[in-house]
Design an enzyme around this catalytic site. Structure first.
Site, PDB file in Angstrom:
ATOM      1  N   THR A 136       0.812  -1.217   0.000  1.00  0.00           N
ATOM      2  CA  THR A 136       0.000   0.000   0.000  1.00  0.00           C
ATOM      3  C   THR A 136       0.846   1.267   0.000  1.00  0.00           C
ATOM      4  O   THR A 136       1.974   1.261   0.495  1.00  0.00           O
ATOM      5  CB  THR A 136      -0.902  -0.010   1.258  1.00  0.00           C
ATOM      6  OG1 THR A 136      -1.529   1.255   1.400  1.00  0.00           O
ATOM      7  CG2 THR A 136      -0.095  -0.258   2.537  1.00  0.00           C
ATOM      8  N   ASP A 137       0.260   2.356  -0.485  1.00  0.00           N
ATOM      9  CA  ASP A 137       0.962   3.652  -0.424  1.00  0.00           C
ATOM     10  C   ASP A 137       0.981   4.220   1.000  1.00  0.00           C
ATOM     11  O   ASP A 137       1.705   5.169   1.281  1.00  0.00           O
ATOM     12  CB  ASP A 137       0.331   4.661  -1.395  1.00  0.00           C
ATOM     13  CG  ASP A 137      -1.136   4.967  -1.104  1.00  0.00           C
ATOM     14  OD1 ASP A 137      -1.728   4.353  -0.198  1.00  0.00           O
ATOM     15  OD2 ASP A 137      -1.705   5.835  -1.807  1.00  0.00           O
ATOM     16  N   GLU A 138       0.169   3.621   1.900  1.00  0.00           N
ATOM     17  CA  GLU A 138       0.118   4.165   3.273  1.00  0.00           C
ATOM     18  C   GLU A 138       1.440   4.006   4.006  1.00  0.00           C
ATOM     19  O   GLU A 138       1.665   4.672   5.023  1.00  0.00           O
ATOM     20  CB  GLU A 138      -1.008   3.500   4.067  1.00  0.00           C
ATOM     21  CG  GLU A 138      -2.361   3.770   3.465  1.00  0.00           C
ATOM     22  CD  GLU A 138      -3.526   3.542   4.415  1.00  0.00           C
ATOM     23  OE1 GLU A 138      -3.313   3.425   5.622  1.00  0.00           O
ATOM     24  OE2 GLU A 138      -4.664   3.501   3.913  1.00  0.00           O
ATOM     25  N   TYR A 162      -2.138  -0.471  10.941  1.00  0.00           N
ATOM     26  CA  TYR A 162      -2.227  -1.151   9.641  1.00  0.00           C
ATOM     27  C   TYR A 162      -1.008  -0.838   8.782  1.00  0.00           C
ATOM     28  O   TYR A 162      -0.321  -1.743   8.295  1.00  0.00           O
ATOM     29  CB  TYR A 162      -3.515  -0.733   8.903  1.00  0.00           C
ATOM     30  CG  TYR A 162      -3.482  -1.060   7.413  1.00  0.00           C
ATOM     31  CD1 TYR A 162      -3.536  -2.374   6.969  1.00  0.00           C
ATOM     32  CD2 TYR A 162      -3.380  -0.042   6.453  1.00  0.00           C
ATOM     33  CE1 TYR A 162      -3.484  -2.678   5.603  1.00  0.00           C
ATOM     34  CE2 TYR A 162      -3.334  -0.329   5.100  1.00  0.00           C
ATOM     35  CZ  TYR A 162      -3.383  -1.644   4.683  1.00  0.00           C
ATOM     36  OH  TYR A 162      -3.317  -1.942   3.335  1.00  0.00           O
ATOM     37  N   LYS A 166       2.056  -3.233   7.358  1.00  0.00           N
ATOM     38  CA  LYS A 166       2.369  -3.417   5.928  1.00  0.00           C
ATOM     39  C   LYS A 166       3.819  -2.999   5.660  1.00  0.00           C
ATOM     40  O   LYS A 166       4.527  -3.640   4.888  1.00  0.00           O
ATOM     41  CB  LYS A 166       1.413  -2.618   5.034  1.00  0.00           C
ATOM     42  CG  LYS A 166      -0.018  -3.110   5.016  1.00  0.00           C
ATOM     43  CD  LYS A 166      -0.200  -4.513   4.460  1.00  0.00           C
ATOM     44  CE  LYS A 166      -0.022  -4.609   2.966  1.00  0.00           C
ATOM     45  NZ  LYS A 166      -0.407  -5.946   2.442  1.00  0.00           N
TER      46      LYS A 166
HETATM   47  P1  NAD Z   1      -9.747  -7.444   1.944  1.00  0.00           P
HETATM   48  O1  NAD Z   1      -9.791  -7.161   3.397  1.00  0.00           O
HETATM   49  O2  NAD Z   1     -10.950  -7.169   1.111  1.00  0.00           O
HETATM   50  O3  NAD Z   1      -9.370  -8.981   1.714  1.00  0.00           O
HETATM   51  C1  NAD Z   1      -8.398  -9.629   2.449  1.00  0.00           C
HETATM   52  C2  NAD Z   1      -8.508 -11.132   2.181  1.00  0.00           C
HETATM   53  O4  NAD Z   1      -7.453 -11.793   2.916  1.00  0.00           O
HETATM   54  C3  NAD Z   1      -9.822 -11.748   2.652  1.00  0.00           C
HETATM   55  O5  NAD Z   1     -10.307 -12.649   1.683  1.00  0.00           O
HETATM   56  C4  NAD Z   1      -9.440 -12.479   3.928  1.00  0.00           C
HETATM   57  O6  NAD Z   1     -10.265 -13.607   4.206  1.00  0.00           O
HETATM   58  C5  NAD Z   1      -8.012 -12.886   3.631  1.00  0.00           C
HETATM   59  N1  NAD Z   1      -7.217 -13.092   4.851  1.00  0.00           N
HETATM   60  C6  NAD Z   1      -7.134 -12.251   5.924  1.00  0.00           C
HETATM   61  N2  NAD Z   1      -6.335 -12.811   6.866  1.00  0.00           N
HETATM   62  C7  NAD Z   1      -5.900 -13.991   6.366  1.00  0.00           C
HETATM   63  C8  NAD Z   1      -5.028 -15.000   6.849  1.00  0.00           C
HETATM   64  N3  NAD Z   1      -4.480 -14.909   8.065  1.00  0.00           N
HETATM   65  N4  NAD Z   1      -4.782 -16.077   6.067  1.00  0.00           N
HETATM   66  C9  NAD Z   1      -5.350 -16.175   4.845  1.00  0.00           C
HETATM   67  N5  NAD Z   1      -6.199 -15.272   4.335  1.00  0.00           N
HETATM   68  C10 NAD Z   1      -6.465 -14.183   5.091  1.00  0.00           C
HETATM   69  O7  NAD Z   1      -8.472  -6.670   1.410  1.00  0.00           O
HETATM   70  P2  NAD Z   1      -8.240  -5.935   0.003  1.00  0.00           P
HETATM   71  O8  NAD Z   1      -8.766  -4.562   0.083  1.00  0.00           O
HETATM   72  O9  NAD Z   1      -8.667  -6.840  -1.085  1.00  0.00           O
HETATM   73  O10 NAD Z   1      -6.636  -5.836   0.032  1.00  0.00           O
HETATM   74  C11 NAD Z   1      -5.835  -6.897  -0.481  1.00  0.00           C
HETATM   75  C12 NAD Z   1      -4.376  -6.510  -0.346  1.00  0.00           C
HETATM   76  O11 NAD Z   1      -4.123  -5.303  -1.060  1.00  0.00           O
HETATM   77  C13 NAD Z   1      -3.930  -6.239   1.096  1.00  0.00           C
HETATM   78  O12 NAD Z   1      -2.642  -6.753   1.255  1.00  0.00           O
HETATM   79  C14 NAD Z   1      -3.935  -4.723   1.210  1.00  0.00           C
HETATM   80  O13 NAD Z   1      -2.984  -4.287   2.150  1.00  0.00           O
HETATM   81  C15 NAD Z   1      -3.525  -4.342  -0.201  1.00  0.00           C
HETATM   82  N6  NAD Z   1      -4.002  -3.020  -0.674  1.00  0.00           N
HETATM   83  C16 NAD Z   1      -5.335  -2.696  -0.604  1.00  0.00           C
HETATM   84  C17 NAD Z   1      -5.768  -1.487  -1.122  1.00  0.00           C
HETATM   85  C18 NAD Z   1      -7.225  -1.083  -1.093  1.00  0.00           C
HETATM   86  O14 NAD Z   1      -7.548   0.048  -1.461  1.00  0.00           O
HETATM   87  N7  NAD Z   1      -8.151  -1.956  -0.711  1.00  0.00           N
HETATM   88  C19 NAD Z   1      -4.851  -0.599  -1.701  1.00  0.00           C
HETATM   89  C20 NAD Z   1      -3.492  -0.953  -1.731  1.00  0.00           C
HETATM   90  C21 NAD Z   1      -3.092  -2.181  -1.229  1.00  0.00           C
HETATM   91  O1  DAU Z   2      -4.191   3.891   0.336  1.00  0.00           O
HETATM   92  C1  DAU Z   2      -4.387   2.498   0.236  1.00  0.00           C
HETATM   93  C2  DAU Z   2      -5.250   2.027   1.375  1.00  0.00           C
HETATM   94  O2  DAU Z   2      -6.583   2.477   1.108  1.00  0.00           O
HETATM   95  C3  DAU Z   2      -5.230   0.508   1.570  1.00  0.00           C
HETATM   96  O3  DAU Z   2      -3.930   0.101   1.906  1.00  0.00           O
HETATM   97  C4  DAU Z   2      -6.218   0.071   2.645  1.00  0.00           C
HETATM   98  O4  DAU Z   2      -6.250  -1.345   2.725  1.00  0.00           O
HETATM   99  C5  DAU Z   2      -7.603   0.584   2.262  1.00  0.00           C
HETATM  100  O5  DAU Z   2      -8.526   0.262   3.279  1.00  0.00           O
HETATM  101  C6  DAU Z   2      -7.563   2.095   2.047  1.00  0.00           C
HETATM  102  O6  DAU Z   2      -7.309   2.793   3.315  1.00  0.00           O
HETATM  103  P1  DAU Z   2      -8.084   4.158   3.700  1.00  0.00           P
HETATM  104  O7  DAU Z   2      -8.036   4.295   5.161  1.00  0.00           O
HETATM  105  O8  DAU Z   2      -7.609   5.274   2.865  1.00  0.00           O
HETATM  106  O9  DAU Z   2      -9.557   3.738   3.182  1.00  0.00           O
HETATM  107  P2  DAU Z   2     -11.028   3.926   3.843  1.00  0.00           P
HETATM  108  O10 DAU Z   2     -11.996   3.536   2.785  1.00  0.00           O
HETATM  109  O11 DAU Z   2     -11.126   3.291   5.166  1.00  0.00           O
HETATM  110  O12 DAU Z   2     -11.106   5.500   4.043  1.00  0.00           O
HETATM  111  C7  DAU Z   2     -10.935   6.391   2.945  1.00  0.00           C
HETATM  112  C8  DAU Z   2     -11.044   7.810   3.487  1.00  0.00           C
HETATM  113  O13 DAU Z   2     -12.404   8.046   3.898  1.00  0.00           O
HETATM  114  C9  DAU Z   2     -10.194   8.069   4.707  1.00  0.00           C
HETATM  115  O14 DAU Z   2      -9.698   9.396   4.646  1.00  0.00           O
HETATM  116  C10 DAU Z   2     -11.161   7.930   5.881  1.00  0.00           C
HETATM  117  C11 DAU Z   2     -12.481   8.395   5.289  1.00  0.00           C
HETATM  118  N1  DAU Z   2     -13.711   7.748   5.846  1.00  0.00           N
HETATM  119  C12 DAU Z   2     -13.771   6.393   5.861  1.00  0.00           C
HETATM  120  C13 DAU Z   2     -14.878   5.742   6.366  1.00  0.00           C
HETATM  121  C14 DAU Z   2     -14.949   4.233   6.421  1.00  0.00           C
HETATM  122  C15 DAU Z   2     -14.790   8.529   6.282  1.00  0.00           C
HETATM  123  O15 DAU Z   2     -14.732   9.773   6.226  1.00  0.00           O
HETATM  124  N2  DAU Z   2     -15.890   7.884   6.758  1.00  0.00           N
HETATM  125  C16 DAU Z   2     -15.981   6.521   6.854  1.00  0.00           C
HETATM  126  O16 DAU Z   2     -17.021   6.009   7.345  1.00  0.00           O
END
Ligand code: NAD
Ligand code: DAU
Length: 359
Positions: A136-138, A162, A166
């Site tokens: 992630t970019d975080e 989180y 990562k």
């Molecule tokens: P998600 O939470 O939707 O899915 C995570 C999956 O991992 C689920 O299917 C869960 O059952 C599985 N999992 C969790 N713990 C586990 C374990 N101990 N063993 C096996 N499986 C397990 O997550 P996502 O949003 O699809 O993110 C996927 C990956 O991409 C993560 O590594 C996250 O850090 C990264 N990422 C997400 C975003 C985003 O915007 N969602 C952006 C950048 C990077």
């Molecule tokens: O940047 C990549 C990341 O983006 C991933 O690594 C994470 O897995 C993914 O969850 C996401 O993280 P964020 O914290 O940016 O996403 P989230 O959707 O939780 O929140 C997006 C923005 O919206 C953040 O500034 C918080 C705000 N927010 C979120 C929720 C759930 C609200 O204002 N209200 C809400 O109820």
């Protein structure tokens, strides 16, 4: 036939990736999906591939070295794409422990299993066997000045449990690359949106609440900025990095699409209201009066923005889906999949929601 081991394939990005890969490669590849099925993992996301002869699901924890090693012993895994993680920042603030277990120790378990299976007696690795760590970019922290971007050279500065977990997992992958010459890449991506995203995250949460006439909880002043990328573009980027990227390198993947949270929420209100059919009583109720400013997230990062220059120059990837098109497709998908939403929000989600937003 090349065999992929995908971890976390039942989650949001993992399931989109599996769909993307079968659409692109069809019978040329085999996918083994290892997933623990936590609250975020849902096999309904994979209904249309579950009967394919070249798809196998294994329910296991990435921390379970016996289960992971067995998969490598029984199959010639040529590609690992490691998505499995605890992914929600708010949950990490309430309960960091599981983030360290899954994200750090789980990644270490995956690295050890792949290293044991791929390392040759002279310390080199089997050719054309590769590991991709999805991150992630975080990990780069928060941008405070306008015009600044995250580059691959930006120092790590994670703030939430989180992002710290990562960052730790990224460092472990880097350590395996530097120490053993382990054949891996890391991708650091910005915020994804699209189908199958669990509604604890901003976009599906706001869509779902709007459809139910519930308040739309905006943290702080709503001016935090995220860089939104359509999930299919991310999946394409992962595949391109794995096939065309230089081994050992990190690539940032981002949408060049910065938006304040409040802009996103207002746009969702506008599109949901427009898409609901005439005569639907919800249509008039979806308006800006639903917006509720709530207590800010602790340690809330102000702005994320990626400059995807390296991935464009080296592998030819760029974000293809315009936000105006992607957000409409996404809202339409949630409108068409009311049953999916109903299923994932029943049970534990209600408890989470009440606890999280009680203030
Ligand atoms: P998600 O939470 O939707 O899915 C995570 C999956 O991992 C689920 O299917 C869960 O059952 C599985 N999992 C969790 N713990 C586990 C374990 N101990 N063993 C096996 N499986 C397990 O997550 P996502 O949003 O699809 O993110 C996927 C990956 O991409 C993560 O590594 C996250 O850090 C990264 N990422 C997400 C975003 C985003 O915007 N969602 C952006 C950048 C990077
Ligand atoms: O940047 C990549 C990341 O983006 C991933 O690594 C994470 O897995 C993914 O969850 C996401 O993280 P964020 O914290 O940016 O996403 P989230 O959707 O939780 O929140 C997006 C923005 O919206 C953040 O500034 C918080 C705000 N927010 C979120 C929720 C759930 C609200 O204002 N209200 C809400 O109820």
């Amino acid at each position: 036939m090349r065999t992929y081991l995908v971890t976390g394939g039942a989650g949001f990005i993992g399931s989109n990736y599996i769909h993307y890969m079968f659409k692109k490669y069809g019978e040329e590849i085999r996918i083994i999906n290892l997933d623990k099925l936590t609250y975020a993992g849902n096999l309904e996301n994979l209904k249309d591939v579950e009967n394919l002869p070249n798809y196998t699901f294994v329910k296991a924890d990435v921390c379970d070295s016996e289960a992971v090693n067995r998969i490598f012993e029984e199959n010639d895994i040529q590609r690992v794409v490691h998505f499995a993680a605890e992914s929600h920042v708010d949950r990490s603030i309430r309960n960091p422990d599981v983030f360290v277990k899954t994200n750090v120790l789980g990644t270490l378990t995956m690295l050890n299993a792949a290293k044991a299976a791929w390392e040759l007696p002279d310390g080199s690795f089997r050719p054309d066997h590769k590991f991709l760590h999805v991150s992630t970019d975080e990990v780069y922290g928060s941008l405070e000045k306008e015009g600044e971007y995250f580059y691959e050279t930006t120092p790590y500065d994670p703030h939430s449990p989180y992002s710290a977990s990562k960052a730790s997992s990224d460092f472990m992958v880097k350590a395996y690359i530097d120490t053993y010459g382990f054949p891996a890449n890391i991708t650091n991506c910005s915020n994804n949106y699209g189908p199958y995203q669990f509604p604890e995250k901003l976009i599906p949460l706001m869509i779902n609440n709007a459809l139910h006439g519930k308040s739309l909880p905006v943290y702080g002043d709503g001016k935090n900025v995220r860089d939104w990328l359509y999930v299919e573009d991310h999946c394409k980027g992962i595949d391109m990095v794995q096939e065309k990227g230089r081994l050992g390198q990190t690539y940032n993947i981002g949408g060049h699409n910065e938006k304040q949270n409040i802009e996103i929420v207002k746009l969702i209100i506008e599109i949901v209201a427009e898409k609901l059919p005439e005569g639907d009583p919800r249509k008039a109720a979806v308006n800006e009066s639903l917006i509720t400013y709530v207590t800010d997230r602790k340690g809330h990062d102000r702005r994320y923005a990626i400059a995807p220059d390296k991935i464009k120059a080296e592998v030819g990837w760029y974000p293809e889906t315009m936000f105006a098109e992607g957000i409409r497709k996404t809202i339409e998908w949630y409108l068409d999949h009311a049953e999916w939403m109903k299923n994932v929000t029943s049970g534990d989600y209600q408890k989470y929601y009440e606890e999280m937003y009680k203030a």
